[in-house]
Motif scaffolding. Structure first.
Motif, PDB file in Angstrom:
ATOM      1  N   TYR A 180      -1.317 -10.300   4.387  1.00 56.52           N
ATOM      2  CA  TYR A 180      -0.572 -10.630   3.169  1.00 56.52           C
ATOM      3  C   TYR A 180      -0.069  -9.363   2.478  1.00 56.52           C
ATOM      4  O   TYR A 180       1.045  -9.324   1.946  1.00 56.52           O
ATOM      5  N   TYR A 184       3.716  -9.057   1.632  1.00 56.23           N
ATOM      6  CA  TYR A 184       3.968  -9.266   0.205  1.00 56.23           C
ATOM      7  C   TYR A 184       3.530  -8.028  -0.589  1.00 56.23           C
ATOM      8  O   TYR A 184       3.731  -6.909  -0.130  1.00 56.23           O
ATOM      9  N   VAL A 469       1.527 -13.173  -3.636  1.00 58.18           N
ATOM     10  CA  VAL A 469       2.120 -13.783  -2.448  1.00 58.18           C
ATOM     11  C   VAL A 469       3.193 -14.761  -2.914  1.00 58.18           C
ATOM     12  O   VAL A 469       2.883 -15.788  -3.528  1.00 58.18           O
ATOM     13  N   SER A 473       7.923 -11.826  -4.181  1.00 55.43           N
ATOM     14  CA  SER A 473       7.147 -10.590  -4.132  1.00 55.43           C
ATOM     15  C   SER A 473       7.937  -9.501  -3.421  1.00 55.43           C
ATOM     16  O   SER A 473       8.690  -9.771  -2.474  1.00 55.43           O
TER      17      SER A 473
END
Length: 553
Positions: A180, A184, A469, A473
């Motif tokens: 992630y 992001y 997220v 982003s």
């Protein structure tokens, strides 16, 4: 105490109260907003410091047989244990006060995901800081559990001492989080609003104010005199009146307002969704009512699904649902009815499936999946977080949604970064300066119920994890803005409430903004990044990744 005054001034300049920029609202329905974000989902997990999960990001060990992680070229520099010599020459190894627990940070393997809980109370956390030297973690917060690591395997012997507090995971265990972060945005400068454990962090998330305790039944040390005749919460206590709360231990109730009151006043839909809140269900193991529980296959521990001192809205009469009454219908989830905005985690998925995602949703996993060492773990936690985000990404609301993954406290896990002290306190419980004080206490924020100032709120506390997220982003981005738990509160206030603040001494007046994590000048790309809940790797059948099946980008 010039040190504290200088740090406070610098932090206030960074985290000032200038109004947030006004962005064009997304034209798609729902309450008016200042950004294209129409749905905020806060996944509020338990007990993780930044270095505990990101201490060596973006470099993973990649042992054979474990999910592998390889960073995207150009991954930005992160303020962690790399590049500072702290992995091999750490002050916690050199400080003789740590005794047998003195050690450098060390890697915990995926097979060692089940660990013992560390001490994370208000005073021990401050002692671990040791006047800013950050060298007394084993001595102050290490628990010395001799069964510290399940499946100890190749874990060093130090893991069975107070030195366990120095352990960290990498991208072979917290794989989804590292992926992630690649796709992001995350912060490496996010802090607990105050020192202290779960209840403190949960209440700060929704009100930014731990002062104003108006009822303390069976006092057991969870509150402290605020020096104005009132009480400040500094430790865990159950919410007064919750049908699942202790009947013999300490319970408390707060006066004042929280973000739920402000959202209700503006007619904005919202809810807190927590595992085990629905007392009418029966689990597969036969448990029901307040005793619903689940046994983790990772830890082997059976934990209650609903943990009452993690539910902050239950501490306020205006937002409590003390009997756990059910919502009148799925279509009313997020709106005021018998449930009073307090729901089971299953209700979140029902509302999402019905196209009724509230504007603001706070999610608390069932106990075994909330990440709290001792009864939960990173692998169970990953299953919950990825399942939630995958479901959101597959919904029509995804293009107007932001997910904030965040934490209530550090659990006492080592983090090398000293937090800026923006609010002083001078009580017998304050030890961040090496003697009973956290500064002079002269510049403490006001109390919740009209007092000039309130002691017992030393902060910021330890550095924690925060990820953003969202289609909006920034990608593969690390933000260094000083932010804290009330920065999430501020985002809600700025996006839906035109910057209205809680008032009454809330930390939201000091909070840095989350704006830098997003780019609202472009169209949200609407793309998805589906991960496997079990491995944290991109799911090639769900549009996750780019064909390099071990790469999270």
């Amino acid at each position: 105490m010039e040190k504290f005054a200088a740090v406070t001034l610098a932090t206030l300049l960074v985290a000032g109260t200038m109004p947030a920029p006004v962005y064009a609202a997304n034209p798609g329905g729902g309450a008016p907003t200042a950004t294209p974000i129409k749905h905020l989902v806060v996944i509020y997990q338990e007990n993780v410091s930044f270095d505990h999960y990101f201490g060596t990001y973006p470099f993973a060990t990649n042992p054979q047989g474990e999910p592998a992680f390889f960073a995207k070229p150009g991954t930005p520099t992160v303020n962690n244990l790399l590049g500072s010599g702290l992995l091999t020459s750490n002050p916690n190894l050199l400080n003789s006060e740590n005794g047998a627990g003195a050690t450098n940070p060390f890697r915990l393997d995926r097979s060692q995901a089940a660990t013992a809980d560390q001490d994370h109370d208000y005073t021990p956390e401050q002692k671990a800081f040791d006047r800013g030297l950050m060298d007394a973690f084993p001595a102050s917060v290490g628990t010395g559990d001799t069964s510290a690591v399940k499946n100890v395997g190749s874990a060093p012997a130090i893991a069975d001492t107070t030195g366990l507090t120095m352990g960290y995971f990498d991208g072979n265990t917290v794989t989804a989080y590292w992926n992630y972060a690649q796709r992001y945005a995350m912060s490496d400068n996010f802090y607990g609003t105050d020192f202290g454990p779960s209840t403190d962090g949960a209440v700060n998330l929704i009100s930014g104010q731990l002062n104003g305790v108006i009822e303390d039944k069976n006092p057991g040390g969870s509150t402290i005199d605020d020096s104005n005749g009132g009480l400040t919460l500094i430790s865990d206590a159950d919410p007064f009146g919750d049908t699942c709360s202790t009947t013999t231990g300490e319970t408390v109730r707060f006066g004042g307002k929280n973000i739920g009151d402000l959202l209700n006043a503006e007619g904005v839909s919202w809810g807190w969704f927590q595992g085990g809140f629905n007392l009418k269900l029966t689990n597969s193991n036969g448990t029901t009512n307040c005793k619903r529980s689940t046994t983790s296959a990772v830890t082997g521990v059976t934990e209650g699904d609903y943990i009452q001192h993690h539910e902050p809205f239950q501490y306020y009469a205006s937002t409590a649902n003390l009997t756990h009454a059910r919502p009148s219908s799925v279509s009313n989830i997020g709106f005021t009815d018998t449930a009073n905005h307090q729901y089971d985690i299953n209700d979140f998925f029902d509302a999402l499936s019905a196209g009724n995602l509230p504007s603001v949703s706070y999610l608390k996993a069932p106990g075994f999946e909330d990440g709290h060492a001792g009864y939960s773990d990173p692998l169970d936690e990953q299953n919950f977080v990825v399942t939630v985000i995958n479901a959101l990404q597959k919904s029509p609301e995804w293009n107007s949604t932001a997910v904030i993954i965040s934490y209530d406290d550090s659990d006492g896990w080592y983090d090398h970064q000293q937090s800026p002290i923006v609010n002083q306190s001078a009580t017998a419980a304050d030890m961040v300066a090496g003697q009973p004080s956290c500064g002079t206490g002269a510049n403490a924020l006001p109390g919740a119920l009209g007092a000039a100032h309130a002691q017992g709120r030393c902060g910021y506390g330890p550095r924690l994890v925060l990820l953003a997220v969202s289609p909006w982003s920034k990608s593969n981005f690390v933000d260094h803005t000083i932010i804290d738990q009330t920065s999430i509160l501020r985002f809600v206030e700025d996006n839906w409430l035109k910057g209205k603040r809680i008032g009454d001494g809330s930390f939201d007046v000091l909070a840095g903004p989350l704006d830098s994590l997003f780019d609202f000048t472009r169209e949200g790309d609407g793309g998805t990044f589906i991960l496997s809940p079990s491995t944290g790797l991109p799911d090639q059948n769900g549009r996750g990744g780019n064909g390099n099946n071990n790469r999270g980008w």
